[in-house]
Design a protein around this motif. Structure first.
Motif, PDB file in Angstrom:
ATOM      1  N   PRO A  17       0.822  -1.210   0.000  1.00  0.00           N
ATOM      2  CA  PRO A  17       0.000   0.000   0.000  1.00  0.00           C
ATOM      3  C   PRO A  17       0.858   1.262   0.000  1.00  0.00           C
ATOM      4  O   PRO A  17       1.968   1.299   0.540  1.00  0.00           O
ATOM      5  CB  PRO A  17      -0.819  -0.132   1.283  1.00  0.00           C
ATOM      6  N   ALA A  18       0.324   2.282  -0.611  1.00  0.00           N
ATOM      7  CA  ALA A  18       1.048   3.549  -0.669  1.00  0.00           C
ATOM      8  C   ALA A  18       1.190   4.176   0.708  1.00  0.00           C
ATOM      9  O   ALA A  18       2.194   4.868   0.982  1.00  0.00           O
ATOM     10  CB  ALA A  18       0.325   4.507  -1.618  1.00  0.00           C
ATOM     11  N   GLU A  19       0.205   3.933   1.590  1.00  0.00           N
ATOM     12  CA  GLU A  19       0.290   4.501   2.939  1.00  0.00           C
ATOM     13  C   GLU A  19       1.462   3.913   3.732  1.00  0.00           C
ATOM     14  O   GLU A  19       2.145   4.624   4.489  1.00  0.00           O
ATOM     15  CB  GLU A  19      -1.021   4.254   3.688  1.00  0.00           C
ATOM     16  N   LEU A  20       1.711   2.593   3.547  1.00  0.00           N
ATOM     17  CA  LEU A  20       2.845   1.977   4.234  1.00  0.00           C
ATOM     18  C   LEU A  20       4.163   2.510   3.686  1.00  0.00           C
ATOM     19  O   LEU A  20       5.120   2.764   4.445  1.00  0.00           O
ATOM     20  CB  LEU A  20       2.773   0.460   4.087  1.00  0.00           C
ATOM     21  N   ALA A  21       4.253   2.689   2.391  1.00  0.00           N
ATOM     22  CA  ALA A  21       5.464   3.258   1.792  1.00  0.00           C
ATOM     23  C   ALA A  21       5.697   4.693   2.276  1.00  0.00           C
ATOM     24  O   ALA A  21       6.846   5.104   2.504  1.00  0.00           O
ATOM     25  CB  ALA A  21       5.354   3.216   0.274  1.00  0.00           C
ATOM     26  N   ALA A  22       4.599   5.452   2.426  1.00  0.00           N
ATOM     27  CA  ALA A  22       4.751   6.827   2.916  1.00  0.00           C
ATOM     28  C   ALA A  22       5.259   6.845   4.357  1.00  0.00           C
ATOM     29  O   ALA A  22       6.118   7.670   4.723  1.00  0.00           O
ATOM     30  CB  ALA A  22       3.409   7.550   2.813  1.00  0.00           C
ATOM     31  N   LEU A  23       4.765   5.933   5.205  1.00  0.00           N
ATOM     32  CA  LEU A  23       5.240   5.866   6.588  1.00  0.00           C
ATOM     33  C   LEU A  23       6.715   5.488   6.634  1.00  0.00           C
ATOM     34  O   LEU A  23       7.512   6.122   7.367  1.00  0.00           O
ATOM     35  CB  LEU A  23       4.403   4.848   7.369  1.00  0.00           C
ATOM     36  N   ARG A  24       7.103   4.492   5.852  1.00  0.00           N
ATOM     37  CA  ARG A  24       8.502   4.053   5.875  1.00  0.00           C
ATOM     38  C   ARG A  24       9.426   5.140   5.314  1.00  0.00           C
ATOM     39  O   ARG A  24      10.532   5.371   5.824  1.00  0.00           O
ATOM     40  CB  ARG A  24       8.644   2.755   5.086  1.00  0.00           C
ATOM     41  N   GLY A  25       8.989   5.821   4.276  1.00  0.00           N
ATOM     42  CA  GLY A  25       9.808   6.911   3.733  1.00  0.00           C
ATOM     43  C   GLY A  25       9.968   8.052   4.718  1.00  0.00           C
ATOM     44  O   GLY A  25      11.051   8.647   4.821  1.00  0.00           O
ATOM     45  N   TRP A  26       8.909   8.364   5.442  1.00  0.00           N
ATOM     46  CA  TRP A  26       8.996   9.447   6.441  1.00  0.00           C
ATOM     47  C   TRP A  26       9.930   9.067   7.567  1.00  0.00           C
ATOM     48  O   TRP A  26      10.773   9.863   8.006  1.00  0.00           O
ATOM     49  CB  TRP A  26       7.594   9.740   6.978  1.00  0.00           C
ATOM     50  N   LEU A  27       9.850   7.807   8.043  1.00  0.00           N
ATOM     51  CA  LEU A  27      10.737   7.354   9.106  1.00  0.00           C
ATOM     52  C   LEU A  27      12.194   7.325   8.629  1.00  0.00           C
ATOM     53  O   LEU A  27      13.125   7.702   9.388  1.00  0.00           O
ATOM     54  CB  LEU A  27      10.310   5.963   9.589  1.00  0.00           C
ATOM     55  N   ARG A  28      12.427   6.889   7.406  1.00  0.00           N
ATOM     56  CA  ARG A  28      13.804   6.831   6.895  1.00  0.00           C
ATOM     57  C   ARG A  28      14.393   8.238   6.769  1.00  0.00           C
ATOM     58  O   ARG A  28      15.567   8.466   7.095  1.00  0.00           O
ATOM     59  CB  ARG A  28      13.813   6.121   5.540  1.00  0.00           C
ATOM     60  N   TRP A 110       0.963   6.263  10.756  1.00  0.00           N
ATOM     61  CA  TRP A 110       0.823   4.847  11.103  1.00  0.00           C
ATOM     62  C   TRP A 110      -0.635   4.405  11.021  1.00  0.00           C
ATOM     63  O   TRP A 110      -0.918   3.269  10.582  1.00  0.00           O
ATOM     64  CB  TRP A 110       1.345   4.612  12.509  1.00  0.00           C
ATOM     65  N   ALA A 111      -1.590   5.244  11.474  1.00  0.00           N
ATOM     66  CA  ALA A 111      -3.010   4.881  11.418  1.00  0.00           C
ATOM     67  C   ALA A 111      -3.465   4.671   9.975  1.00  0.00           C
ATOM     68  O   ALA A 111      -4.211   3.727   9.672  1.00  0.00           O
ATOM     69  CB  ALA A 111      -3.852   5.967  12.094  1.00  0.00           C
ATOM     70  N   ALA A 112      -2.999   5.521   9.051  1.00  0.00           N
ATOM     71  CA  ALA A 112      -3.358   5.361   7.639  1.00  0.00           C
ATOM     72  C   ALA A 112      -2.763   4.078   7.067  1.00  0.00           C
ATOM     73  O   ALA A 112      -3.419   3.344   6.308  1.00  0.00           O
ATOM     74  CB  ALA A 112      -2.896   6.573   6.841  1.00  0.00           C
ATOM     75  N   ALA A 113      -1.510   3.777   7.430  1.00  0.00           N
ATOM     76  CA  ALA A 113      -0.884   2.544   6.942  1.00  0.00           C
ATOM     77  C   ALA A 113      -1.564   1.306   7.519  1.00  0.00           C
ATOM     78  O   ALA A 113      -1.744   0.290   6.822  1.00  0.00           O
ATOM     79  CB  ALA A 113       0.607   2.555   7.289  1.00  0.00           C
ATOM     80  N   ASP A 114      -1.927   1.357   8.778  1.00  0.00           N
ATOM     81  CA  ASP A 114      -2.610   0.214   9.400  1.00  0.00           C
ATOM     82  C   ASP A 114      -3.967  -0.044   8.742  1.00  0.00           C
ATOM     83  O   ASP A 114      -4.351  -1.199   8.535  1.00  0.00           O
ATOM     84  CB  ASP A 114      -2.773   0.473  10.886  1.00  0.00           C
ATOM     85  N   LEU A 115      -4.693   1.012   8.399  1.00  0.00           N
ATOM     86  CA  LEU A 115      -5.983   0.837   7.730  1.00  0.00           C
ATOM     87  C   LEU A 115      -5.816   0.251   6.340  1.00  0.00           C
ATOM     88  O   LEU A 115      -6.662  -0.511   5.871  1.00  0.00           O
ATOM     89  CB  LEU A 115      -6.700   2.182   7.654  1.00  0.00           C
ATOM     90  N   ALA A 116      -4.720   0.587   5.668  1.00  0.00           N
ATOM     91  CA  ALA A 116      -4.479   0.043   4.334  1.00  0.00           C
ATOM     92  C   ALA A 116      -3.987  -1.403   4.382  1.00  0.00           C
ATOM     93  O   ALA A 116      -4.368  -2.234   3.547  1.00  0.00           O
ATOM     94  CB  ALA A 116      -3.465   0.913   3.590  1.00  0.00           C
ATOM     95  N   VAL A 117      -3.158  -1.729   5.364  1.00  0.00           N
ATOM     96  CA  VAL A 117      -2.627  -3.093   5.460  1.00  0.00           C
ATOM     97  C   VAL A 117      -3.655  -4.036   6.065  1.00  0.00           C
ATOM     98  O   VAL A 117      -3.805  -5.187   5.618  1.00  0.00           O
ATOM     99  CB  VAL A 117      -1.328  -3.081   6.287  1.00  0.00           C
ATOM    100  N   ASN A 118      -4.365  -3.583   7.073  1.00  0.00           N
ATOM    101  CA  ASN A 118      -5.364  -4.409   7.761  1.00  0.00           C
ATOM    102  C   ASN A 118      -6.742  -3.773   7.620  1.00  0.00           C
ATOM    103  O   ASN A 118      -7.245  -3.141   8.568  1.00  0.00           O
ATOM    104  CB  ASN A 118      -5.002  -4.552   9.246  1.00  0.00           C
ATOM    105  N   PRO A 119      -7.337  -3.875   6.450  1.00  0.00           N
ATOM    106  CA  PRO A 119      -8.670  -3.260   6.278  1.00  0.00           C
ATOM    107  C   PRO A 119      -9.697  -3.967   7.140  1.00  0.00           C
ATOM    108  O   PRO A 119      -9.575  -5.176   7.417  1.00  0.00           O
ATOM    109  CB  PRO A 119      -8.956  -3.460   4.785  1.00  0.00           C
ATOM    110  N   PRO A 120     -10.697  -3.246   7.595  1.00  0.00           N
ATOM    111  CA  PRO A 120     -11.728  -3.887   8.426  1.00  0.00           C
ATOM    112  C   PRO A 120     -12.505  -4.913   7.613  1.00  0.00           C
ATOM    113  O   PRO A 120     -12.709  -4.754   6.404  1.00  0.00           O
ATOM    114  CB  PRO A 120     -12.627  -2.709   8.853  1.00  0.00           C
ATOM    115  N   PRO A 121     -12.923  -6.002   8.235  1.00  0.00           N
ATOM    116  CA  PRO A 121     -13.692  -7.011   7.497  1.00  0.00           C
ATOM    117  C   PRO A 121     -15.020  -6.444   7.016  1.00  0.00           C
ATOM    118  O   PRO A 121     -15.602  -5.559   7.647  1.00  0.00           O
ATOM    119  CB  PRO A 121     -13.894  -8.134   8.527  1.00  0.00           C
ATOM    120  N   ARG A 122     -15.455  -6.963   5.896  1.00  0.00           N
ATOM    121  CA  ARG A 122     -16.723  -6.513   5.324  1.00  0.00           C
ATOM    122  C   ARG A 122     -17.875  -6.959   6.225  1.00  0.00           C
ATOM    123  O   ARG A 122     -18.012  -8.140   6.542  1.00  0.00           O
ATOM    124  CB  ARG A 122     -16.911  -7.092   3.920  1.00  0.00           C
TER     125      ARG A 122
END
Length: 326
Positions: A17-28, A110-122
């Motif tokens: 997900p793009a949100e996870l990449a954005a979190l990792r890029g910001w931390l790096r 992190w909240a945006a990345a978590d929502l993208a990696v672990n979406p809520p069940p339908r």
């Protein structure tokens, strides 16, 4: 000859997900800036420096803000935060504190990345209960409505329901040890996001339970009274069932049919009177015409008369004996 496998060849990771990449890029980026500043100040530029600094900053935050926890993380944990997997919220915050970055920004990314990696069940469609009439049926209906809720735990439902429904009360209701009030049942449906149809079905079943079962079948005397009352109502409604008024053309046809029918009845009665007069002549004596008519009828009737009609009531006379008989 055995060949040593190429250690540098690695399978490409799947799309992340793009949100996870954005979190990792910001931390790096924050890590690079913090280690560069540490190297310029003569401090060791490594992950252990970030871990020690995160602990020191969190200890100061405890003293200033009165927090109960501090960020004690290892250098290995901070290094794994950049390996492509989603770190924990605590690790992301510690990384931001060690790098001197904004903790709120790290928490938002992190909240945006978590929502993208672990979406809520339908969520399935809310369950609409049927026509239950017993407390056990109410409990089963509430359990099925609870299954389709976004959060099914008793604590979450009690928090969302508010003061109208506590956790202990909800536990007793779902265990069948207490019948809820209408307000508690409505609060439960709202906490489950059941919708208007399911809420109305639950409240309707709750009313049926409080009203009790239907009255028994009436006794024969009560049934007779009911039949008499029904008959009186039917008789009172009969004027409404009368034939509608006819227009002038239909009325004329109806009158002509009635006149024709009455004429036929009059002709048939006249013929019956003539036959009765012919069958019973006057005692003064028949006229010559009547005698001739009766004679013709007798001649026609005689061949068709059965043979037993001649001796019923008076047996025929025996034949005279022959010359050979004694």
């Amino acid at each position: 000859m055995n060949r040593t496998p190429d250690r540098t060849t690695r399978s490409r990771p799947g799309a992340e997900p793009a949100e996870l990449a954005a979190l990792r890029g910001w931390l790096r980026a924050k890590k690079t800036a913090a280690l560069a500043a540490a190297k310029a100040a003569g401090a060791p530029a490594n992950y252990q420096y970030l871990a020690d600094r995160a602990y020191e900053v969190s200890r100061k935050s405890v003293c200033l803000l009165g927090e109960k926890d501090d960020y004690v993380v290892s250098a290995c944990t901070l290094r794994q935060a950049l390996d492509g997997r989603l770190p924990t919220r605590r690790t992301a915050r510690a990384f931001a504190l060690g790098a001197g970055a904004d903790e709120a920004t790290a928490d938002r990314l992190w909240a945006a990345a978590d929502l993208a990696v672990n979406p809520p069940p339908r969520r399935p469609a809310p369950h609409v209960p049927g026509a239950f009439t017993t407390p056990a049926g109410l409990v089963r209906a509430m359990d099925r409505v609870r299954v389709t809720a976004p959060r099914t735990s008793l604590r979450a439902l009690a928090e969302k329901a508010g003061p109208a429904l506590s956790r202990s009360t909800l536990h007793r209701i779902l265990a069948g040890r207490q019948i809820p009030t209408a307000g508690q049942l409505a609060a439960f449906a709202a906490a489950c996001d059941a919708g208007e149809a399911a809420t109305a079905a639950l409240l309707a079943g709750h009313r049926r339970i409080l009203d009790g079962p239907d009255p028994p079948f009436p006794h024969p005397c009560a049934e007779a009274e009911w039949a008499a009352e029904r008959r009186h109502r039917d008789e009172a409604a009969r004027p409404w069932l009368a034939e509608p008024e006819r227009d002038w053309y239909d009325q004329q046809l109806h009158d002509e049919q009635e006149e024709d029918y009455q004429r036929r009845i009059d002709e048939a009665e006249a013929l019956l009177d003539e036959l009765a007069a012919d069958s019973h002549p006057a005692p003064a004596g028949p006229s010559p015409a009547d005698s001739g008519l009766h004679a013709e009828l007798a001649a026609i009737e005689a061949p068709a008369r059965p043979a037993y009609d001649t001796w019923i009531g008076c047996p025929p006379a025996p034949d005279p004996p022959g010359p050979d008989q004694p």
